[in-house]
Design an enzyme around this catalytic site. Structure first.
Site, PDB file in Angstrom:
ATOM      1  N   ARG A   1      16.718   3.294   8.388  1.00 47.47           N
ATOM      2  CA  ARG A   1      16.636   1.897   8.210  1.00 47.47           C
ATOM      3  C   ARG A   1      17.749   1.401   8.561  1.00 47.47           C
ATOM      4  O   ARG A   1      17.955   0.105   9.036  1.00 47.47           O
ATOM      5  CB  ARG A   1      16.507   1.639   6.758  1.00 47.47           C
ATOM      6  CG  ARG A   1      17.642   2.419   5.776  1.00 47.47           C
ATOM      7  CD  ARG A   1      17.571   2.020   4.199  1.00 47.47           C
ATOM      8  NE  ARG A   1      18.130   2.631   3.433  1.00 47.47           N
ATOM      9  CZ  ARG A   1      18.510   2.610   2.277  1.00 47.47           C
ATOM     10  NH1 ARG A   1      17.872   1.428   1.515  1.00 47.47           N
ATOM     11  NH2 ARG A   1      19.206   3.390   1.636  1.00 47.47           N
TER      12      ARG A   1
ATOM     13  N   GLU B   1       4.569 -10.680  -0.814  1.00 48.25           N
ATOM     14  CA  GLU B   1       4.322  -9.858   0.443  1.00 48.25           C
ATOM     15  C   GLU B   1       3.087 -10.454   1.096  1.00 48.25           C
ATOM     16  O   GLU B   1       2.920 -10.617   2.333  1.00 48.25           O
ATOM     17  CB  GLU B   1       4.002  -8.421   0.163  1.00 48.25           C
ATOM     18  CG  GLU B   1       5.184  -7.759  -0.480  1.00 48.25           C
ATOM     19  CD  GLU B   1       5.623  -7.745  -1.917  1.00 48.25           C
ATOM     20  OE1 GLU B   1       4.723  -8.181  -2.685  1.00 48.25           O
ATOM     21  OE2 GLU B   1       6.448  -6.875  -2.470  1.00 48.25           O
TER      22      GLU B   1
END
Lengths: 279, 318
Positions: B9, B57
């Protein structure tokens, strides 16, 4: 296109309704009720309010139109054909194999469709994305989104409203087609939309409550919404009649997604002709 | 010597800043977990290309689609569990169906969010995303390839699902290598058995290959960072040269890398195959390496599977 009179717009809306009925009759499939309730808003947008170029459907500076309640696309398809996005006879191919006129709008197949829709609750978020881009790039286009009252039961609608408020999208105009009916029954029976207009207000929208089948009111509300640059997104909370213009379809839940038979088709076309010449 | 470890990440977080500076059309859409997904620098340095839509989301996917229709290349940034499942249908309807240029960039892939427990671990995402038409599915093996593959994804025309690790994993590549979407990286040559891995399990395959070599067996190691489009040529080559394949992934054994390879093997008339992966079970709060071990995703088991296949192969040949 500003300048077209209310009287002409009313006639155009009746023509558009005739095309809707004919398309669904020929396809023997589709959603007449909602296509008729939203018809006046669609007509006002395409024939008076929107800055669009049918010869250049992807024009960067165009106003956007999103039919979040994608199942009522016959109304939008009729408007697009009447504006010259594609030949009128294409309307006869609705829902047929190989047609650009899919059962729900497909932006890759049909010119003039700004985003594919069909799964309820999703178009408004897409409109928010387009409106954010317009704002960040200092474009002056408007984004029009038509949502259903039943569709407002989807949580994503409210997620999108939050974002419209946060990013101060005062060029986003949401038309709530409040016809009070959904597939399984009335909205009150299926899932009461408690104070729907006030909900939009609570989410930071300027709300204009109108009769969505009264062309004067629809046009006046859109033009006011366009003028008010106050950082607040706009909601036209429009009371409409599902099946508007065809007596036996009006306020009848059964006409949500049913095609007319020959007799019903002829009756509907007769009624819509009478209205047109009467204007 | 202890290898340097960095979470992939972090590779995403760095690459997205480079991309954003080069190209004003690159957008980041955060969903309130930007800090955790490493978009902090992007947010600070490129505010005009940055949005945070809050804990919403579904809306993020739609906003991304809308931006993409205007010519932007948005990266929706979240955790794998939410980016694949919470918004699966929005990705299908508004991104994959119209084939829009949106990237779903997800940290916390596999069991790497170890102590967060099963709700935050994600073992289903690659398989779910692989099923969507027009979607490309990528999991880089380390920090270096993560940076390269994020850039490759930005240049790729169409939806891409990118999956990163929360926990640090060893850096296995030198800086400057090339990584192409849909093209496996052959890390090691070998003619006895093929170890095909992706993401955080590539390092385990490399370790297993070393042990096998000491035992007199030479393993080919492929980093299959893209499971869709699968590098079919690389798999066919493994079928031809070793005819014995072990797949390794930090994902359920259903529908991920192992399944993709198995499908191709079956269509090619067969090869010996073992799938190492999550054993169709939810995880728990536990150390990352322990969670892998509980599912047999460990060097010893990879070696064991390879040895069993080689034994079978030699019997078949007799």
């Amino acid at each position: 296109m500003e300048g077209i009179s209310i009287r002409e717009l009313k006639n155009t809306a009746t023509d558009l309704r005739r095309h809707v009925i004919e398309m669904i009759y020929k396809a023997q499939s589709g959603h007449p009720g909602g296509s008729l309730s939203v018809a006046d808003f669609v007509t006002a947008c395409y024939f008076r309010e929107m800055r669009i170029d049918p010869n250049n459907p992807k024009w960067e500076d165009r106003d956007r139109f999103i039919l979040s309640k994608g199942h009522v696309c016959p109304a939008q398809y009729a408007a697009l054909a009447m504006k010259g996005y594609f030949p009128m006879d294409v309307l006869d191919t609705l829902r047929k194999e190989g047609s650009m006129l899919q059962g729900h709008p497909d932006m890759k197949k049909c010119p003039g469709i700004d985003i594919s829709t069909g799964s309820l609750g999703q178009g408004l978020a897409c409109g928010v994305g387009m409106a954010i881009d317009g704002k960040r790039r200092q474009k002056d286009y408007y984004v029009y989104v038509a949502v259903g009252d039943g569709e407002c039961q989807e949580g994503e609608i409210w997620e999108a409203c939050q974002t419209a408020n946060k990013y101060q999208l005062d060029h986003l105009i949401v038309f709530v087609d409040d016809n009070g009916l959904q597939l399984d029954g009335t909205t009150d029976e299926v899932m009461p939309n408690i104070n729907l207009g006030q909900k939009f207000q609570a989410f930071g929208f300027d709300v204009y409550e109108i009769d969505g089948n009264d062309m004067e009111q629809v046009v006046a509300a859109i033009e006011l919404a366009k003028l008010v640059k106050n950082g607040r997104p706009k909601c036209l909370f429009a009371h409409t009649v599902k099946g508007k213009g065809v007596s036996f379809m009006e306020n009848e839940c059964g006409w949500h997604g049913t095609a007319p038979n020959q007799e019903q088709f002829e009756q509907a076309m007769k009624e819509l002709k009478t209205q047109s010449s009467g204007c | 010597m202890e290898q340097k470890k960095i979470a992939t990440r972090d590779g995403f977080g760095e690459a997205i800043v480079d991309l954003g500076k080069e190209n004003p059309d690159i957008y980041v859409i955060d969903i309130d977990i930007g800090k955790s997904c490493k978009t902090g620098t992007f947010r600070k340095e490129l505010p005009e290309q940055y949005l945070n839509v809050g804990i919403a989301e579904q809306n993020a996917a739609g906003v991304a689609a809308g931006l993409a229709t205007c010519g932007r290349t948005p990266f929706v940034v979240t955790y794998a569990a939410f980016g694949s499942m919470r918004i699966c249908e929005m990705i299908r309807q508004e991104i994959c169906y119209p084939n829009l240029n949106v990237k779903i960039a997800c940290s916390h892939g596999g069991v790497t969010p170890a102590n967060d427990g099963a709700s935050h671990q994600c073992i289903e995402d690659m398989g779910i995303m692989r099923t969507l038409p027009n979607m490309t599915v990528v999991m880089p093996a380390d920090y270096v390839s993560a940076k390269a593959l994020v850039k490759a994804a930005a240049a790729w025309n169409g939806p891409v699902y990118l999956r990163f690790t929360r926990d640090a994993v060893p850096v296995i590549y030198e800086e400057g290598g090339t990584f192409e979407i849909g093209k496996a990286k052959r890390i090691r040559e070998g003619s006895d058995v093929s170890l095909i891995a992706n993401g955080d399990t590539v390092r385990l395959a490399m370790e297993a290959a070393k042990i096998l070599s000491k035992k007199g067996m030479e393993a080919e190691v492929l980093d299959m960072h893209t499971i869709k489009p699968l590098d079919c040529e690389a798999v066919r080559n493994s079928i031809r040269t070793t005819n014995a394949i072990v797949t390794i992934e930090d994902h359920n054994i259903y529908n991920g890398l192992g399944s993709a390879v198995a499908e191709l093997i079956a269509e090619n008339g067969g090869a010996l195959l073992r799938r190492v992966g999550i054993q169709d079970q939810f995880g728990q709060s536990a150390p990352y390496e322990r969670l892998l071990e509980m599912n047999g995703i460990a060097v010893e088991n990879i070696v064991k599977q390879a040895e069993e296949l080689l034994e079978k192969k030699s019997k078949n040949e007799k």
